[in-house]
Design a protein around this motif. Sequence first.
Motif, short mmCIF file in Angstrom:
data_model
loop_
_atom_site.label_atom_id
_atom_site.label_comp_id
_atom_site.label_asym_id
_atom_site.label_seq_id
_atom_site.Cartn_x
_atom_site.Cartn_y
_atom_site.Cartn_z
N UNK A 13 0.84 -1.21 0.00
CA UNK A 13 0.00 0.00 0.00
C UNK A 13 0.87 1.25 0.00
N UNK A 14 0.29 2.34 -0.47
CA UNK A 14 0.96 3.64 -0.41
C UNK A 14 0.83 4.16 1.01
N UNK A 15 1.94 4.51 1.63
CA UNK A 15 1.91 5.06 2.98
C UNK A 15 1.54 6.53 2.93
N UNK A 16 1.17 7.09 4.07
CA UNK A 16 0.82 8.51 4.12
C UNK A 16 2.01 9.38 3.74
N UNK A 17 3.22 8.98 4.12
CA UNK A 17 4.41 9.76 3.77
C UNK A 17 4.66 9.75 2.26
N UNK A 18 4.45 8.60 1.63
CA UNK A 18 4.60 8.52 0.17
C UNK A 18 3.52 9.31 -0.54
N UNK A 19 2.31 9.25 -0.01
CA UNK A 19 1.17 9.88 -0.68
C UNK A 19 1.34 11.39 -0.79
N UNK A 20 1.86 12.05 0.24
CA UNK A 20 2.00 13.50 0.18
C UNK A 20 3.13 13.91 -0.76
N UNK A 21 3.99 12.97 -1.16
CA UNK A 21 5.08 13.28 -2.08
C UNK A 21 4.75 12.94 -3.53
N UNK A 29 -2.72 2.21 -8.85
CA UNK A 29 -3.72 1.16 -9.03
C UNK A 29 -4.50 1.00 -7.74
N UNK A 30 -5.75 0.60 -7.88
CA UNK A 30 -6.55 0.27 -6.71
C UNK A 30 -6.11 -1.10 -6.23
N UNK A 31 -5.74 -1.17 -4.95
CA UNK A 31 -5.20 -2.40 -4.38
C UNK A 31 -6.30 -3.30 -3.83
N UNK A 32 -7.34 -2.70 -3.28
CA UNK A 32 -8.45 -3.43 -2.67
C UNK A 32 -9.77 -2.88 -3.20
N UNK A 36 -16.37 1.54 -4.77
CA UNK A 36 -16.84 1.06 -6.08
C UNK A 36 -15.74 0.96 -7.12
N UNK A 37 -14.49 0.88 -6.69
CA UNK A 37 -13.39 0.70 -7.62
C UNK A 37 -12.80 -0.68 -7.40
N UNK A 38 -12.76 -1.49 -8.44
CA UNK A 38 -12.28 -2.86 -8.31
C UNK A 38 -10.76 -2.91 -8.30
N UNK A 39 -10.16 -3.91 -7.66
CA UNK A 39 -8.71 -4.05 -7.65
C UNK A 39 -8.14 -4.13 -9.06
N UNK A 40 -7.05 -3.45 -9.28
CA UNK A 40 -6.40 -3.43 -10.58
C UNK A 40 -6.78 -2.25 -11.44
N UNK A 41 -7.79 -1.48 -11.04
CA UNK A 41 -8.18 -0.30 -11.80
C UNK A 41 -7.07 0.74 -11.73
N UNK A 42 -6.62 1.22 -12.87
CA UNK A 42 -5.56 2.23 -12.88
C UNK A 42 -6.16 3.62 -12.91
N UNK A 78 -4.23 4.21 1.58
CA UNK A 78 -4.00 2.82 1.93
C UNK A 78 -4.65 1.86 0.95
N UNK A 79 -5.66 2.28 0.23
CA UNK A 79 -6.35 1.43 -0.73
C UNK A 79 -5.66 1.43 -2.10
N UNK A 80 -4.60 2.23 -2.24
CA UNK A 80 -3.92 2.36 -3.53
C UNK A 80 -2.50 1.82 -3.44
N UNK A 81 -1.94 1.50 -4.61
CA UNK A 81 -0.53 1.10 -4.71
C UNK A 81 0.05 1.74 -5.96
N UNK A 82 1.36 1.84 -6.01
CA UNK A 82 2.01 2.43 -7.16
C UNK A 82 1.96 1.44 -8.32
N UNK A 83 1.72 1.94 -9.51
CA UNK A 83 1.65 1.11 -10.69
C UNK A 83 3.04 0.90 -11.24
N UNK A 84 3.27 -0.27 -11.82
CA UNK A 84 4.59 -0.58 -12.39
C UNK A 84 4.84 0.18 -13.68
N UNK A 85 3.76 0.52 -14.40
CA UNK A 85 3.92 1.20 -15.69
C UNK A 85 3.71 2.68 -15.56
#
Length: 85
Positions: A13-21, A29-32, A36-42, A78-85
């Motif tokens: 997950x993206x931490x709060x410190x990462x998110x503000x940067x 990407x949506x992680x969870x 109404x956003x399904x996992x994997x949605x960019x 916390x519901x998001x993650x960084x995308x590889x692309x």
Amino acid sequence: MSNDLYPSLDLPAITNEQAVQLKRGTVVKTRVFYADSVPGSTATVVRHRKDRYGNVFLRCNFGKNLGGHSLLKWMHADAMCLSET
């Protein structure tokens, strides 16, 4: 935070410190299953906001609908993650 119909992505997950940067236009990407956003949605990050409890929310643009309107949602970092692309 798991859902049988929409399994969560096994990504950090993206931490709060990462998110503000995060810069505008960063692809995430949506992680969870969340808001109404399904996992994997960019999405691309439009901006971020921090509440008085220290939680960071990201304003995400998930593209456009058939009418040409942008699909914008406030998502918890916390519901998001960084995308590889």
